[in-house]
Design a protein around this motif. Sequence first.
Motif: not given
Length: 151
Positions: A74, A77-78, A81, A105, A108-109
Motif C-alpha cells: 500500500n 502504491s501511494r 501515485k 500501479t 502492485n495491485q
Amino acid sequence: MDKIKLITYSVIGLVLLNIGIIGFLYISRPNDNPHDLGKKPKDIIIEKLHFDANQIQKYEDIIKVYRNTIDSLNNNSREIKAVLYTQLKQPIVNNKVKDSLIQMTLVNQKRIEEANFKHFQDIKNLCTKSQLEAYNSLTEELEKLFSKKCG
C-alpha cells in the motif's frame, strides 16, 4: 371519475407500493449474522473455524506477515501515485512516463491480490480436515468480511 375516488385510489396505490418496497428490502437484505457485528474479521475467522490455541497463535503470526506485506504494498502504491500525479504539474505530460507509472500501479495491485490469496491459503493450511467444511463456507463470505478491513 371524481377527485375523491382519484385521490383514494392514488393513496391506496402508494400504500401498496410502499408495502411492496419494504417487503422487497426486507427479503433482499444481506444475511449479516448479528453475532458478527462489531467483531474483527480475525475474531470471526477464529470463531467460525473453531481454531484451538495453537492454531490461533499460528494465525496471529500469519496476520503479522500479511499486514507487513500489505502495508508495504500500500505504501508502494501511494508512492507510485504521488509520482504519477506530479505529471499533472508538467506543462506537457510525458505519456511514456504516465503509462509506465500506471503499469506499475497495476503490477502492485496484482501483488496485493496475490498476497490476499496467499493469506487465505495460509489460513486454509492451518485447518484440520474437520475444519475444511467451515473454511469452504467461510470463503463464500470473504469479500463481505474483508471489504471492511482485514485482520
